[in-house]
Design a protein around this motif. Structure first.
Motif, PDB file in Angstrom:
ATOM      1  N   ALA A 153       0.835  -0.990   0.441  1.00 50.27           N
ATOM      2  CA  ALA A 153      -0.075  -0.096   0.285  1.00 50.27           C
ATOM      3  C   ALA A 153       0.960   1.202  -0.230  1.00 50.27           C
ATOM      4  CB  ALA A 153      -1.350   0.102   1.020  1.00 50.27           C
ATOM      5  N   PRO A 154      -0.001   2.045  -0.389  1.00 47.23           N
ATOM      6  CA  PRO A 154       1.232   3.594  -0.838  1.00 47.23           C
ATOM      7  C   PRO A 154       1.614   3.992   1.320  1.00 47.23           C
ATOM      8  CG  PRO A 154      -0.555   3.680  -2.558  1.00 47.23           C
ATOM      9  CD  PRO A 154      -0.343   2.590  -0.981  1.00 47.23           C
ATOM     10  N   GLY A 155       2.591   4.427   1.325  1.00 50.96           N
ATOM     11  CA  GLY A 155       2.946   5.511   2.508  1.00 50.96           C
ATOM     12  C   GLY A 155       3.078   3.920   3.516  1.00 50.96           C
ATOM     13  N   SER A 156       2.785   2.920   3.471  1.00 48.40           N
ATOM     14  CA  SER A 156       3.752   1.283   3.714  1.00 48.40           C
ATOM     15  C   SER A 156       5.399   1.554   3.900  1.00 48.40           C
ATOM     16  CB  SER A 156       2.423  -0.038   3.497  1.00 48.40           C
ATOM     17  OG  SER A 156       3.025   0.235   2.060  1.00 48.40           O
ATOM     18  N   VAL A 157       5.222   0.701   4.756  1.00 46.32           N
ATOM     19  CA  VAL A 157       6.374  -0.051   5.111  1.00 46.32           C
ATOM     20  C   VAL A 157       6.743  -1.364   4.253  1.00 46.32           C
ATOM     21  CG1 VAL A 157       8.866  -0.848   6.075  1.00 46.32           C
ATOM     22  CG2 VAL A 157       7.166   1.197   7.081  1.00 46.32           C
ATOM     23  N   ALA A 158       7.621  -1.969   3.472  1.00 43.01           N
ATOM     24  CA  ALA A 158       7.705  -2.830   2.742  1.00 43.01           C
ATOM     25  C   ALA A 158       8.797  -3.701   2.703  1.00 43.01           C
ATOM     26  CB  ALA A 158       7.325  -2.312   0.512  1.00 43.01           C
ATOM     27  N   SER A 159       8.873  -4.947   2.072  1.00 45.25           N
ATOM     28  CA  SER A 159      10.441  -5.649   1.859  1.00 45.25           C
ATOM     29  C   SER A 159      10.686  -6.279   0.489  1.00 45.25           C
ATOM     30  CB  SER A 159      10.167  -6.468   3.151  1.00 45.25           C
ATOM     31  OG  SER A 159      10.704  -6.056   4.189  1.00 45.25           O
ATOM     32  N   ILE A 160      11.858  -6.169   0.398  1.00 44.35           N
ATOM     33  CA  ILE A 160      11.951  -7.035  -0.909  1.00 44.35           C
ATOM     34  C   ILE A 160      12.868  -8.056  -0.098  1.00 44.35           C
ATOM     35  CG2 ILE A 160      13.254  -6.728  -3.402  1.00 44.35           C
ATOM     36  CD1 ILE A 160      12.994  -3.338  -2.799  1.00 44.35           C
ATOM     37  N   PHE A 161      12.770  -9.762  -0.862  1.00 43.18           N
ATOM     38  CA  PHE A 161      13.094 -10.221  -0.176  1.00 43.18           C
ATOM     39  C   PHE A 161      14.178 -11.051  -1.708  1.00 43.18           C
ATOM     40  CE2 PHE A 161      10.099 -10.169   2.855  1.00 43.18           C
ATOM     41  CZ  PHE A 161      10.734 -10.697   3.943  1.00 43.18           C
ATOM     42  N   GLY A 162      15.851 -11.030  -1.266  1.00 42.96           N
ATOM     43  CA  GLY A 162      15.897 -11.866  -2.928  1.00 42.96           C
ATOM     44  C   GLY A 162      17.718 -12.818  -2.589  1.00 42.96           C
ATOM     45  N   ALA A 163      18.878 -12.084  -3.125  1.00 41.11           N
ATOM     46  CA  ALA A 163      19.827 -12.754  -2.643  1.00 41.11           C
ATOM     47  C   ALA A 163      21.584 -11.539  -3.509  1.00 41.11           C
ATOM     48  CB  ALA A 163      20.236 -13.909  -3.347  1.00 41.11           C
ATOM     49  N   ASN A 164      22.145 -11.232  -3.247  1.00 41.06           N
ATOM     50  CA  ASN A 164      23.045  -9.980  -2.967  1.00 41.06           C
ATOM     51  C   ASN A 164      22.077  -8.862  -3.120  1.00 41.06           C
ATOM     52  OD1 ASN A 164      25.232 -11.739  -3.582  1.00 41.06           O
ATOM     53  ND2 ASN A 164      24.426 -12.837  -5.647  1.00 41.06           N
ATOM     54  N   LEU A 165      21.863  -8.406  -2.513  1.00 38.46           N
ATOM     55  CA  LEU A 165      20.964  -6.838  -2.442  1.00 38.46           C
ATOM     56  C   LEU A 165      21.214  -5.795  -1.615  1.00 38.46           C
ATOM     57  CD1 LEU A 165      17.437  -8.346  -1.181  1.00 38.46           C
ATOM     58  CD2 LEU A 165      18.100  -8.277  -3.049  1.00 38.46           C
ATOM     59  N   ALA A 166      22.361  -6.354  -1.082  1.00 39.23           N
ATOM     60  CA  ALA A 166      23.139  -5.597  -0.593  1.00 39.23           C
ATOM     61  C   ALA A 166      25.051  -5.890  -0.078  1.00 39.23           C
ATOM     62  CB  ALA A 166      22.544  -4.656   0.766  1.00 39.23           C
ATOM     63  N   ASN A 167      25.628  -4.942   0.007  1.00 33.25           N
ATOM     64  CA  ASN A 167      26.507  -5.791   0.052  1.00 33.25           C
ATOM     65  C   ASN A 167      27.063  -5.761   1.869  1.00 33.25           C
ATOM     66  OD1 ASN A 167      28.408  -4.534  -2.075  1.00 33.25           O
ATOM     67  ND2 ASN A 167      28.389  -2.701  -1.655  1.00 33.25           N
ATOM     68  N   SER A 168      26.440  -5.081   2.865  1.00 34.37           N
ATOM     69  CA  SER A 168      26.254  -5.723   4.192  1.00 34.37           C
ATOM     70  C   SER A 168      25.037  -5.713   4.809  1.00 34.37           C
ATOM     71  CB  SER A 168      27.258  -4.974   4.474  1.00 34.37           C
ATOM     72  OG  SER A 168      27.972  -3.687   4.534  1.00 34.37           O
ATOM     73  N   VAL A 169      25.169  -6.197   6.129  1.00 34.59           N
ATOM     74  CA  VAL A 169      23.692  -5.748   6.853  1.00 34.59           C
ATOM     75  C   VAL A 169      23.592  -3.467   7.150  1.00 34.59           C
ATOM     76  CG1 VAL A 169      22.568  -6.468   9.060  1.00 34.59           C
ATOM     77  CG2 VAL A 169      23.315  -8.216   7.341  1.00 34.59           C
ATOM     78  N   ALA A 170      22.899  -3.142   7.141  1.00 31.32           N
ATOM     79  CA  ALA A 170      22.683  -1.956   7.717  1.00 31.32           C
ATOM     80  C   ALA A 170      21.686  -1.253   7.441  1.00 31.32           C
ATOM     81  CB  ALA A 170      23.349  -1.033   6.770  1.00 31.32           C
ATOM     82  N   LEU A 171      21.551  -0.606   9.041  1.00 27.53           N
ATOM     83  CA  LEU A 171      20.157   0.182   9.922  1.00 27.53           C
ATOM     84  C   LEU A 171      20.344   1.549   9.895  1.00 27.53           C
ATOM     85  CD1 LEU A 171      17.701  -1.095  11.037  1.00 27.53           C
ATOM     86  CD2 LEU A 171      18.512  -0.647  13.362  1.00 27.53           C
ATOM     87  N   GLY A 172      19.501   2.372   9.106  1.00 33.01           N
ATOM     88  CA  GLY A 172      19.146   3.195   8.506  1.00 33.01           C
ATOM     89  C   GLY A 172      18.499   4.470  10.145  1.00 33.01           C
ATOM     90  N   PRO A 173      18.952   5.175   9.992  1.00 28.41           N
ATOM     91  CA  PRO A 173      18.128   6.388  11.159  1.00 28.41           C
ATOM     92  C   PRO A 173      16.879   6.412  10.708  1.00 28.41           C
ATOM     93  CG  PRO A 173      19.888   7.551   9.404  1.00 28.41           C
ATOM     94  CD  PRO A 173      20.427   6.645   9.191  1.00 28.41           C
ATOM     95  N   SER A 174      16.047   6.839  11.622  1.00 31.80           N
ATOM     96  CA  SER A 174      14.982   7.305  11.386  1.00 31.80           C
ATOM     97  C   SER A 174      14.442   8.063  10.811  1.00 31.80           C
ATOM     98  CB  SER A 174      13.954   6.776  13.032  1.00 31.80           C
ATOM     99  OG  SER A 174      14.094   7.832  13.862  1.00 31.80           O
ATOM    100  N   SER A 175      15.298   9.242  11.357  1.00 26.56           N
ATOM    101  CA  SER A 175      15.300  10.973  10.942  1.00 26.56           C
ATOM    102  C   SER A 175      16.591  11.290  10.765  1.00 26.56           C
ATOM    103  CB  SER A 175      14.239  11.301  11.455  1.00 26.56           C
ATOM    104  OG  SER A 175      13.449  12.862  11.021  1.00 26.56           O
ATOM    105  N   PRO A 176      17.039  12.276  10.054  1.00 30.76           N
ATOM    106  CA  PRO A 176      16.440  11.368   7.987  1.00 30.76           C
ATOM    107  C   PRO A 176      16.776  10.427   7.791  1.00 30.76           C
ATOM    108  CG  PRO A 176      18.352  13.234   8.046  1.00 30.76           C
ATOM    109  CD  PRO A 176      17.808  12.874   9.042  1.00 30.76           C
ATOM    110  N   MET A 177      15.376   9.885   7.049  1.00 25.15           N
ATOM    111  CA  MET A 177      15.885   8.296   6.280  1.00 25.15           C
ATOM    112  C   MET A 177      16.878   8.861   5.308  1.00 25.15           C
ATOM    113  SD  MET A 177      12.164   6.807   6.696  1.00 25.15           S
ATOM    114  CE  MET A 177      12.698   5.068   5.696  1.00 25.15           C
ATOM    115  N   LEU A 178      17.646   7.659   4.902  1.00 26.28           N
ATOM    116  CA  LEU A 178      18.728   7.641   4.011  1.00 26.28           C
ATOM    117  C   LEU A 178      18.027   6.935   2.565  1.00 26.28           C
ATOM    118  CD1 LEU A 178      22.080   6.130   6.250  1.00 26.28           C
ATOM    119  CD2 LEU A 178      20.950   8.836   5.326  1.00 26.28           C
ATOM    120  N   GLN A 179      18.530   7.485   1.740  1.00 22.75           N
ATOM    121  CA  GLN A 179      17.998   6.854  -0.046  1.00 22.75           C
ATOM    122  C   GLN A 179      19.101   6.209  -0.506  1.00 22.75           C
ATOM    123  OE1 GLN A 179      17.589  10.637  -1.708  1.00 22.75           O
ATOM    124  NE2 GLN A 179      15.153  10.516  -1.917  1.00 22.75           N
TER     125      GLN A 179
END
Length: 208
Positions: A153-179
């Motif tokens: 839904a628009p405005g919701s939090v969504a997840s993408i599942f797969g393989a090799n989506l990122a180089n490492s595990v990282a948690l971004g700040p809640s504000s401001p959020m990173l692109q």
């Protein structure tokens, strides 16, 4: 062998004779066409000559880099990786999700995932793959969990599942959020989306 006339002999031959790393001789049968079992001979007045025929067998070693990046098809198949020295083996690799074939190394060269190898010598081939992002067929889902609709839904939090989506595990700040987070960006309609969390197998983001 000299024995009295009428002597009955049973002659056997080793099924396999090692020749060093990657090669051996396999028993192929007797010269008189008696098959590969023990040979029964009765000595008579005439000399008897029999030979044990062997065939050269060479080993084919295969590997993928990274390990587990592909499935292999070898034709003809071999139960233990050894092939008759006169055999030509068709080698085919199929990348698994998250990988793309790059090239061969070792006793094969080129950038085609299919090749033919003459087994006149022991051989070793390596298929080299690049890691690429892969999204599962049902890999985009509501970040809160399973929902009745296969949509987000628009405005919701969504997840993408797969393989090799990122180089490492990282948690971004809640504000401001990173692109951009962990070397990963997510776009929708050409627009960069804010990211909560990234890992090689999952990305959480905010839909506009």
């Amino acid at each position: 062998i000299q024995q009295p006339l009428g002597t009955q002999l049973t002659i056997g031959a080793p099924a396999s004779v090692p020749l060093g790393a990657g090669s051996r001789q396999d028993f192929a049968g007797w010269s008189n066409g008696a098959g590969t079992g023990a040979l029964a001979v009765t000595l008579g007045t005439d000399a008897i000559t029999v030979a044990a025929n062997y065939r050269q067998m060479n080993y084919l070693a295969t590997a993928a880099t990274p390990s587990g990046a592909a499935s292999w098809i070898l034709q003809p198949a071999s139960p233990d990786g050894f092939y008759d020295s006169q055999t030509n083996v068709s080698v085919n690799v199929t990348p698994l999700p998250g990988f793309r074939f790059q090239s061969w190394s070792g006793d094969l060269t080129g950038s085609s995932p299919s090749a033919t190898l003459a087994m006149s010598l022991p051989r070793a081939v390596q298929a080299v793959f690049n890691k690429v992002p892969f999204i599962s067929p049902t890999g985009v889902a509501n970040g809160a969990g399973t929902t009745p609709q296969a949509a987000v839904a628009p405005g919701s939090v969504a997840s993408i599942f797969g393989a090799n989506l990122a180089n490492s595990v990282a948690l971004g700040p809640s504000s401001p959020m990173l692109q951009a987070l962990g070397g990963t960006t997510v776009q929708s309609g050409g627009r960069l989306l804010p990211l909560f969390f990234v890992s090689p197998s999952q990305v959480n983001f905010q839909l506009p």
